[in-house]
Design a protein around this motif. Structure first.
Motif, mmCIF file in Angstrom:
data_model
loop_
_atom_site.group_PDB
_atom_site.id
_atom_site.type_symbol
_atom_site.label_atom_id
_atom_site.label_comp_id
_atom_site.label_asym_id
_atom_site.label_seq_id
_atom_site.Cartn_x
_atom_site.Cartn_y
_atom_site.Cartn_z
ATOM 1 N N ALA A 177 33.778 34.273 56.101
ATOM 2 C CA ALA A 177 33.110 35.211 55.282
ATOM 3 C C ALA A 177 33.784 36.177 54.513
ATOM 4 N N MET A 178 34.762 36.733 55.609
ATOM 5 C CA MET A 178 35.672 37.883 55.138
ATOM 6 C C MET A 178 36.592 37.180 54.186
ATOM 7 N N ILE A 181 34.643 37.119 50.795
ATOM 8 C CA ILE A 181 34.477 38.257 50.398
ATOM 9 C C ILE A 181 35.698 38.554 49.432
#
Length: 275
Positions: A177-178, A181
């Protein structure tokens, strides 16, 4: 009242809409350019494959660093492919492919002033920004894995066992997810930025905004393009980096044709071609 010439904003490039399957056509055109440029294209892939092997040898016992470094490499790849764009540009104009073209492409920034609007320094600044973003991801990735992993991550099997397959936490999901992003805005900012800066006298802000406009106008094709890039990169990593010898020039040439299909920059002054 007429504004002074220095205050007149340059025209914005037109963004074009392409069909969903356009990225497949870009790959075919990239393959054509790769065959045309031959060893000069493959040399780029060989150098980056050698860098990947050296990175793997250096950080093999610190896989938490290796995972971030390889994904960070993807962040700066659009800058590393600058001379590949220049070769595709030369092919379009029946130019000569060789060492003088590559040398002039990488050294042209010395011919313009740092603050000159539309000068070659805008490409250098964009490269530095991507390098900073890539470094930030490497540090963030390493910190996330070393601090939250339930056991030391020193080898690929450790990463697979304690991060990817672990059900004791959601570390792998958080890591992905990071990464997403960070990757999404960088991808949106760099799809056509470097080819546009190489081809036309555009400033950095215009190039990045044009890249974002491309994504907003073509969400489906851009999603497919991102997925194809990730799939091909993963396949190359699975070949112990040897696949990068072919993949890097293929994606570089294909990215040039993506720029040509997505942007009409004819309203901007053309940047002199290297010889």
């Amino acid at each position: 009242m007429t504004l002074p010439a220095t205050e007149i904003s340059p025209p914005q490039p037109d963004v074009l809409v392409v069909p969903l399957g356009a990225p497949l056509q870009w790959l075919l055109l990239g393959w054509r350019d790769l065959l045309r440029c031959g060893c000069w294209s493959l040399a780029h892939g060989a150098l980056l494959a050698a860098f990947g092997l050296a990175l793997m040898a250096t950080a093999y016992q610190h896989f938490w660093l290796l995972a971030g470094a390889f994904s960070g490499f993807l962040v700066v790849a659009p800058v590393l492919a600058t001379s590949i764009y220049a070769m595709s540009r030369a092919v379009e104009h029946d130019g000569r492919i060789g060492w003088p073209l590559l040398r002039d492409t990488w050294l042209s920034w010395q011919q313009s002033r740092f603050m000159e609007s539309g000068g070659y320094w805008c490409m250098v600044r964009f490269g530095l920004l991507l390098a900073l973003a890539g470094t930030g991801w490497v540090v963030t990735s390493a910190a996330l894995i070393t601090l939250l992993a339930p056991a030391p991550i020193n080898a690929p099997l450790d990463f697979l066992r304690h991060v990817v397959l672990s059900r004791e936490n959601y570390l792998f999901e958080a890591w992905l997810a990071m990464g997403g992003i960070l990757a999404a805005p960088i991808f949106a900012s760099s799809i056509v930025s470097m080819p546009l800066l190489l081809d036309r006298r555009s400033n950095l802000l215009m190039a990045v905004l044009t890249s974002w406009r491309v994504v907003l106008a073509n969400p489906g094709p851009m999603a497919l393009w991102a997925a194809l890039i990730m799939l091909l990169v993963l396949l190359s990593f699975a070949t112990a980096m040897l696949g990068l010898i072919l993949l890097i020039p293929l994606l570089g040439h294909a990215s040039w044709h993506a720029y040509r299909a997505l942007v009409d920059a004819s309203a901007l002054p053309e940047r002199p071609r290297a010889h």
